[in-house]
Design a protein around this motif. Sequence first.
Motif, PDB file in Angstrom:
ATOM      1  N   TYR A  36       0.801  -1.215   0.000  1.00  0.00           N
ATOM      2  CA  TYR A  36       0.000   0.000   0.000  1.00  0.00           C
ATOM      3  C   TYR A  36       0.841   1.275   0.000  1.00  0.00           C
ATOM      4  CZ  TYR A  36       0.647  -0.615   5.104  1.00  0.00           C
ATOM      5  OH  TYR A  36       1.166  -0.814   6.356  1.00  0.00           O
ATOM      6  N   GLY A  37       2.132   1.176   0.283  1.00  0.00           N
ATOM      7  CA  GLY A  37       3.001   2.337   0.142  1.00  0.00           C
ATOM      8  C   GLY A  37       3.211   2.680  -1.317  1.00  0.00           C
ATOM      9  N   ARG A  38       3.407   1.649  -2.122  1.00  0.00           N
ATOM     10  CA  ARG A  38       3.555   1.839  -3.569  1.00  0.00           C
ATOM     11  C   ARG A  38       2.238   2.291  -4.190  1.00  0.00           C
ATOM     12  NH1 ARG A  38       5.432  -3.011  -7.686  1.00  0.00           N
ATOM     13  NH2 ARG A  38       5.817  -1.711  -9.542  1.00  0.00           N
ATOM     14  N   GLU A  39       1.147   1.699  -3.728  1.00  0.00           N
ATOM     15  CA  GLU A  39      -0.172   2.073  -4.236  1.00  0.00           C
ATOM     16  C   GLU A  39      -0.472   3.538  -3.956  1.00  0.00           C
ATOM     17  OE1 GLU A  39      -4.056   1.743  -5.885  1.00  0.00           O
ATOM     18  OE2 GLU A  39      -2.198   0.611  -6.133  1.00  0.00           O
ATOM     19  N   ALA A  40      -0.128   4.003  -2.784  1.00  0.00           N
ATOM     20  CA  ALA A  40      -0.368   5.407  -2.437  1.00  0.00           C
ATOM     21  C   ALA A  40       0.426   6.339  -3.333  1.00  0.00           C
ATOM     22  CB  ALA A  40      -0.005   5.652  -0.975  1.00  0.00           C
ATOM     23  N   ALA A  41       1.632   5.928  -3.708  1.00  0.00           N
ATOM     24  CA  ALA A  41       2.437   6.744  -4.613  1.00  0.00           C
ATOM     25  C   ALA A  41       1.723   6.922  -5.948  1.00  0.00           C
ATOM     26  CB  ALA A  41       3.809   6.112  -4.818  1.00  0.00           C
ATOM     27  N   GLY A  42       1.156   5.828  -6.454  1.00  0.00           N
ATOM     28  CA  GLY A  42       0.424   5.905  -7.709  1.00  0.00           C
ATOM     29  C   GLY A  42      -0.817   6.765  -7.613  1.00  0.00           C
ATOM     30  N   VAL A  43      -1.564   6.603  -6.534  1.00  0.00           N
ATOM     31  CA  VAL A  43      -2.814   7.359  -6.376  1.00  0.00           C
ATOM     32  C   VAL A  43      -2.536   8.839  -6.145  1.00  0.00           C
ATOM     33  CG1 VAL A  43      -4.932   7.590  -5.015  1.00  0.00           C
ATOM     34  CG2 VAL A  43      -4.035   5.316  -5.548  1.00  0.00           C
ATOM     35  N   PHE A  44      -1.496   9.156  -5.380  1.00  0.00           N
ATOM     36  CA  PHE A  44      -1.159  10.565  -5.164  1.00  0.00           C
ATOM     37  C   PHE A  44      -0.759  11.235  -6.480  1.00  0.00           C
ATOM     38  CE2 PHE A  44       2.357  13.639  -3.936  1.00  0.00           C
ATOM     39  CZ  PHE A  44       1.492  14.703  -3.709  1.00  0.00           C
ATOM     40  N   ALA A  45       0.075  10.585  -7.260  1.00  0.00           N
ATOM     41  CA  ALA A  45       0.465  11.147  -8.559  1.00  0.00           C
ATOM     42  C   ALA A  45      -0.763  11.358  -9.431  1.00  0.00           C
ATOM     43  CB  ALA A  45       1.472  10.231  -9.246  1.00  0.00           C
ATOM     44  N   ALA A  46      -1.680  10.397  -9.407  1.00  0.00           N
ATOM     45  CA  ALA A  46      -2.913  10.524 -10.195  1.00  0.00           C
ATOM     46  C   ALA A  46      -3.748  11.703  -9.715  1.00  0.00           C
ATOM     47  CB  ALA A  46      -3.721   9.234 -10.110  1.00  0.00           C
ATOM     48  N   ALA A  47      -3.802  11.913  -8.405  1.00  0.00           N
ATOM     49  CA  ALA A  47      -4.575  13.030  -7.851  1.00  0.00           C
ATOM     50  C   ALA A  47      -3.994  14.366  -8.295  1.00  0.00           C
ATOM     51  CB  ALA A  47      -4.610  12.943  -6.328  1.00  0.00           C
ATOM     52  N   VAL A  48      -2.674  14.480  -8.309  1.00  0.00           N
ATOM     53  CA  VAL A  48      -2.029  15.714  -8.768  1.00  0.00           C
ATOM     54  C   VAL A  48      -2.327  15.937 -10.249  1.00  0.00           C
ATOM     55  CG1 VAL A  48       0.192  16.846  -9.176  1.00  0.00           C
ATOM     56  CG2 VAL A  48      -0.217  15.641  -7.018  1.00  0.00           C
TER      57      VAL A  48
ATOM     58  N   ALA B 142      -7.665   3.790  -7.176  1.00  0.00           N
ATOM     59  CA  ALA B 142      -7.094   3.142  -5.987  1.00  0.00           C
ATOM     60  C   ALA B 142      -7.592   1.713  -5.827  1.00  0.00           C
ATOM     61  CB  ALA B 142      -7.428   3.957  -4.745  1.00  0.00           C
ATOM     62  N   LYS B 143      -6.740   0.882  -5.233  1.00  0.00           N
ATOM     63  CA  LYS B 143      -7.050  -0.526  -5.024  1.00  0.00           C
ATOM     64  C   LYS B 143      -7.015  -0.872  -3.527  1.00  0.00           C
ATOM     65  CE  LYS B 143      -6.649  -1.075  -9.562  1.00  0.00           C
ATOM     66  NZ  LYS B 143      -6.209   0.300  -9.900  1.00  0.00           N
ATOM     67  N   ASP B 144      -7.688  -1.937  -3.190  1.00  0.00           N
ATOM     68  CA  ASP B 144      -7.596  -2.565  -1.862  1.00  0.00           C
ATOM     69  C   ASP B 144      -7.817  -1.567  -0.721  1.00  0.00           C
ATOM     70  OD1 ASP B 144      -7.146  -5.006  -3.120  1.00  0.00           O
ATOM     71  OD2 ASP B 144      -4.971  -4.793  -3.055  1.00  0.00           O
ATOM     72  N   GLY B 145      -6.975  -1.686   0.320  1.00  0.00           N
ATOM     73  CA  GLY B 145      -7.169  -0.863   1.506  1.00  0.00           C
ATOM     74  C   GLY B 145      -7.030   0.623   1.244  1.00  0.00           C
ATOM     75  N   THR B 146      -6.229   0.978   0.256  1.00  0.00           N
ATOM     76  CA  THR B 146      -6.074   2.398  -0.072  1.00  0.00           C
ATOM     77  C   THR B 146      -7.393   2.982  -0.537  1.00  0.00           C
ATOM     78  OG1 THR B 146      -3.752   2.066  -0.661  1.00  0.00           O
ATOM     79  CG2 THR B 146      -4.832   4.049  -1.526  1.00  0.00           C
ATOM     80  N   ARG B 147      -8.094   2.250  -1.392  1.00  0.00           N
ATOM     81  CA  ARG B 147      -9.388   2.735  -1.867  1.00  0.00           C
ATOM     82  C   ARG B 147     -10.389   2.807  -0.710  1.00  0.00           C
ATOM     83  NH1 ARG B 147     -14.422   2.104  -3.540  1.00  0.00           N
ATOM     84  NH2 ARG B 147     -15.018   3.060  -5.532  1.00  0.00           N
ATOM     85  N   SER B 148     -10.398   1.778   0.110  1.00  0.00           N
ATOM     86  CA  SER B 148     -11.345   1.750   1.228  1.00  0.00           C
ATOM     87  C   SER B 148     -11.092   2.885   2.204  1.00  0.00           C
ATOM     88  CB  SER B 148     -11.252   0.404   1.963  1.00  0.00           C
ATOM     89  OG  SER B 148     -11.584  -0.667   1.104  1.00  0.00           O
ATOM     90  N   ALA B 149      -9.820   3.185   2.455  1.00  0.00           N
ATOM     91  CA  ALA B 149      -9.485   4.266   3.387  1.00  0.00           C
ATOM     92  C   ALA B 149      -9.899   5.619   2.830  1.00  0.00           C
ATOM     93  CB  ALA B 149      -7.985   4.249   3.677  1.00  0.00           C
ATOM     94  N   ILE B 150      -9.630   5.857   1.545  1.00  0.00           N
ATOM     95  CA  ILE B 150     -10.027   7.128   0.930  1.00  0.00           C
ATOM     96  C   ILE B 150     -11.542   7.271   0.942  1.00  0.00           C
ATOM     97  CG2 ILE B 150     -10.048   8.462  -1.220  1.00  0.00           C
ATOM     98  CD1 ILE B 150      -7.325   7.148  -1.873  1.00  0.00           C
ATOM     99  N   GLU B 151     -12.225   6.190   0.655  1.00  0.00           N
ATOM    100  CA  GLU B 151     -13.684   6.211   0.638  1.00  0.00           C
ATOM    101  C   GLU B 151     -14.236   6.552   2.024  1.00  0.00           C
ATOM    102  OE1 GLU B 151     -16.845   3.487  -1.714  1.00  0.00           O
ATOM    103  OE2 GLU B 151     -15.604   2.419  -0.257  1.00  0.00           O
ATOM    104  N   ALA B 152     -13.679   5.920   3.067  1.00  0.00           N
ATOM    105  CA  ALA B 152     -14.152   6.161   4.432  1.00  0.00           C
ATOM    106  C   ALA B 152     -13.884   7.603   4.866  1.00  0.00           C
ATOM    107  CB  ALA B 152     -13.462   5.185   5.392  1.00  0.00           C
ATOM    108  N   VAL B 153     -12.687   8.099   4.551  1.00  0.00           N
ATOM    109  CA  VAL B 153     -12.332   9.465   4.938  1.00  0.00           C
ATOM    110  C   VAL B 153     -13.170  10.474   4.161  1.00  0.00           C
ATOM    111  CG1 VAL B 153     -10.502  11.192   4.864  1.00  0.00           C
ATOM    112  CG2 VAL B 153     -10.016   8.892   5.725  1.00  0.00           C
ATOM    113  N   ALA B 154     -13.357  10.229   2.866  1.00  0.00           N
ATOM    114  CA  ALA B 154     -14.133  11.159   2.038  1.00  0.00           C
ATOM    115  C   ALA B 154     -15.571  11.257   2.513  1.00  0.00           C
ATOM    116  CB  ALA B 154     -14.084  10.727   0.578  1.00  0.00           C
ATOM    117  N   GLU B 155     -16.140  10.144   2.918  1.00  0.00           N
ATOM    118  CA  GLU B 155     -17.527  10.139   3.398  1.00  0.00           C
ATOM    119  C   GLU B 155     -17.678  11.040   4.624  1.00  0.00           C
ATOM    120  OE1 GLU B 155     -20.930   7.004   5.025  1.00  0.00           O
ATOM    121  OE2 GLU B 155     -19.050   6.249   4.190  1.00  0.00           O
TER     122      GLU B 155
END
Length: 383
Positions: free
Chosen positions: A188-200, A221-234
């Motif tokens: 999920y550290g690598r996944e976050a790097a991808g999602v952050f770059a995509a957000a920028v 986003a995939k897996d726990g990264t997607r779930s965490a963003i979804e929970a925080v965004a809500e």
Amino acid sequence: MTPTLDDRITGSLVGAAVGDALGGPVEGYTPEQILERHGGRVTGVVGPWNGGEWRTARPIAPYHKGDGHVTDDTLMTHALIRVYEKVRGHLDAYAVADHLVPELMGSPVWIPELEAEALPLQRIFLAEKWIVARLHYGHVDPREAGSGNIVNCGAAMYMAPVGLVNAAHPEAAYAEALDVAGAHQSSYGREAAGVFAAAVAAACAPGATASSVVGTALALAKDGTRSAIEAVAEVAERHTDFESALTPLRKAVAPFDSVGPDYRSPSLGARRPSRLHAIEELPVALGMLLVGEGDYRRTVLGAVNYGRDCDSIATMAGAIAGALHGESAVPADWAKRVAEASRLDLHAPARALTEVTREVFARDAERRRAHEAAFTALTSGAR
């Protein structure tokens, strides 16, 4: 007026550095501790947590955090930009081995927190030193070198340049960042790097909003990264003031954060690979972006006063908000003070990356046209 590419790149990189500098002196503390220490919320550049005793005070010594000093987040971001300047094209894990590692090992820069010129390797922490150990000394395949490292925000924190080079093309930013980060992180550290770059990258699109940026992050986003963003965004969508959002956002991300409630005393399961977890920094940065409705000042101050790893949270939040609105969104007095205190030209990296971005786009467009012509010939029905 819609910000230009140049303005968005400048806003993002200056915004990230300013967020980093504002968050540095309160990193590792809770919102309650920050409130008590500063007699209120942090509203701009502040001094070291331990005042004049920063040289010896634990656990920060010997780093001078505060007074407008950027941290390793900005040092790594600028190092990656210098790699783009050398390659002048898209990056991958091999670019990390061939260019970023030599930057860290052999190119002295001014280190604000050390108040000295030194090698970046002498400032970065173990999770980043891992890159040098694995690639320079271990000769590991760059695409696999991130495996075994602690899983944290180390790779994500400096991926804004990847998003900017792929401005308005978040899918491409995500793919490139995953490749680059493979030399540094896994899971999920690598996944976050991808999602952050995509957000920028998504923030650079004309008409982008805080909500559209988060929507893009959720789509990729995939897996726990997607779930965490979804929970925080809500949770974030119910707030427009960061003060009321501080505790709810922490509660929302807590089930996905492996570090645990005490940031300085991580749990036994902290920072281990998992498909169920996420780094804390990126979801909270996106959450504060929603709470602040994309406004730079509100977004970054929310990230700073959240505490914990708030220099990285504010770096990410600042990069996205700056890309949304351009340089004018970043308070000029903050940027001036950070540039002077850190002895950095905050505009030079932006100018360099803008030039590279235009070159990369031109070559990408040429390749697309060649592919279209070839595909048309393949499907034209000619025998």
